[in-house]
Design an enzyme around this catalytic site. Structure first.
Site, short mmCIF file in Angstrom:
data_model
loop_
_atom_site.label_atom_id
_atom_site.label_comp_id
_atom_site.label_asym_id
_atom_site.label_seq_id
_atom_site.Cartn_x
_atom_site.Cartn_y
_atom_site.Cartn_z
N SER A 236 33.38 33.33 31.72
CA SER A 236 33.83 31.97 32.03
C SER A 236 33.68 30.96 30.90
O SER A 236 34.42 29.97 30.86
CB SER A 236 33.07 31.44 33.24
OG SER A 236 31.67 31.46 32.99
N ALA A 237 32.70 31.13 30.01
CA ALA A 237 32.48 30.14 28.95
C ALA A 237 33.69 30.11 28.01
O ALA A 237 34.31 31.15 27.78
CB ALA A 237 31.20 30.46 28.19
N GLY A 239 34.28 27.27 29.79
CA GLY A 239 34.20 26.64 31.09
C GLY A 239 35.36 25.80 31.56
O GLY A 239 35.31 25.26 32.66
N CYS A 351 43.61 35.43 25.35
CA CYS A 351 44.22 34.51 24.39
C CYS A 351 44.61 35.28 23.14
O CYS A 351 44.24 34.93 22.02
CB CYS A 351 43.28 33.35 24.06
SG CYS A 351 41.65 33.84 23.44
#
Length: 418
Positions: A236-237, A239, A351
């Site tokens: 998740s970071a 965030g 990404c």
């Protein structure tokens, strides 16, 4: 005689040396308490970082410009000083200030003092507009070649042109938030051209928005969480997606391996007045108490879609890590599929511009899980051309090029029997 801005320029040369000479990622060097920025006030630190990023976006073109004026290659530090001065002039800086600072930095170097005259002579030959006609920096062969195969030479050249520019700042807004003036993008993100210090922008303290690239924000919009659902955000970071899910009213559990990065998530949750359960753990071994209504997996990847923001990446990475990352992504995706309730949904994203970290992962997952299907849902502002035949969403930096582009991402929403 004191040269204004000398400390920031000297720090930028140090940062360039760490990236181009030592092969270190810029984020790592910036976080190093013993690094080149040590002791600089915030404004000078920001200037050094800005100059460094600008040089990294133009290394190839600047070297071509300098080459005719150098009989032999100077020491690396001297070359970095020359690069910095040329880029500063190209950015509209006063030529005399850039030249004087370059000469002074070289003169003060323990092993470079003898090159001060050379630096002065070479920089006096630099044209007033050195960026005019300069070809955008090409990506390294290990990355460019597969992208040309996937998207074509014209698209890759357009990607490189976007990567050569300074990226705008995108914000994700909460409903009714106070926000700076900017362009509202079709997908709902707010884009700023002149950003300045982020914490000084309107609405920052009130916590009604957070920084998040427009492409990254689409993953949660594809997941479409609703109030009351239990949603898992894996890896998740830093965030941004956790904040989006929390803002929807869903109960979010965020899992990440890095305690330091999770600390940043906690800070932003507090600033924005949002709630989430944060878990520092390895997603490959962590066991939830119960399954979730939806899972978002933003898997670790080559980050090749973020070069416009991280121009140091092509100088540090060589592609050797991609094979291991692809295996990790597949393992994490299988874990994510096992953590969702029957009838739930999983959004997988990376990404990356490399198809093996996107389209290839989707094809492999469908082959491993016969009951799995891709669900294409309506996402406001998304151009139909961005969807792949298999139902994934392929985002590239050259999309919205006139607006400043976007990060490169691949994402897909998966449903069915896992």
């Amino acid at each position: 005689m004191a040269v204004e801005g000398l400390a920031a320029r000297a720090a930028a040369v140090g940062l360039l040396g760490a990236v181009l000479g030592e092969g270190r990622m810029l984020a790592e060097v910036l976080a190093d308490p013993q690094g080149p920025l040590q002791g600089l006030p915030p404004a000078e630190r920001a200037r050094a970082q800005r100059l460094t990023l600008a040089v990294l976006r133009h290394v190839e073109g600047v070297d071509r410009l300098l080459e005719p004026h150098l009989r032999k290659a100077p020491p690396r530090m001297v070359r970095d000083v020359l690069r910095l001065a040329v880029v500063e002039i190209g950015m509209g800086g006063a030529a005399h200030g850039a030249v004087n600072a370059a000469v002074e930095i070289v003169r003060r170097g323990k092993r470079t003092g003898a090159y001060a005259g050379l630096v002065n002579a070479v920089l006096r030959k630099v044209p007033e507009a050195p960026f005019a006609g300069m070809v955008p920096q090409r990506m390294p062969r290990w990355l460019r070649q597969p992208l040309v195969h996937a998207y074509g030479r014209e698209a890759v050249s357009a990607i490189e042109a976007v990567q050569a520019g300074v990226p705008p700042l995108d914000l994700t807004l909460r409903a009714g938030a106070v926000a700076p003036e900017g362009e509202m993008l079709p997908t709902g993100s707010l884009r700023l051209e002149e950003k300045g210090q982020v914490s000084a922008l309107a609405g920052y303290e009130a916590g009604g928005w957070w920084v998040q690239d427009a492409a990254a924000a689409l993953a949660v919009r594809l997941l479409a969480p609703v109030a009351g659902e239990r949603v898992l955000d894996l890896c998740s970071a830093p965030g941004g997606k956790t904040l989006q899910i929390a803002a929807s009213g869903a109960q979010v559990v965020a899992v990440d391996l890095s305690g330091a990065r999770m600390g940043r998530v906690r800070e932003n949750l507090v600033r924005c007045g949002l709630q989430a359960e944060l878990v520092v753990a390895d997603a490959l071994v962590w066991e939830p108490g119960e399954r979730f209504d939806a899972v978002l997996l933003d898997a670790p990847c080559s980050a090749t879609g973020t070069i416009r923001r991280h121009p140091d990446l092509p100088f540090v990475k060589d592609g050797s890590e991609v094979e291991g990352l692809v295996a990790l992504q597949a393992a994490l995706l299988d874990r994510a599929l096992g953590m969702v309730k029957p009838g739930g949904r999983v959004v997988f994203c990376t990404c990356s511009l490399l198809p093996e970290e996107g389209e290839g992962q989707l094809a492999a997952a469908l082959a491993r899980h016969p009951g799995l299907r891709v669900e294409r849902v309506e996402v406001p502002g998304v151009d139909p051309a961005w969807w792949t035949e298999a139902g994934g969403l392929r985002l590239r930096p050259d999309l919205w090029a006139a607006r400043g582009g976007m990060d490169g991402f691949f994402m897909a929403r998966l449903e069915g029997v896992f």
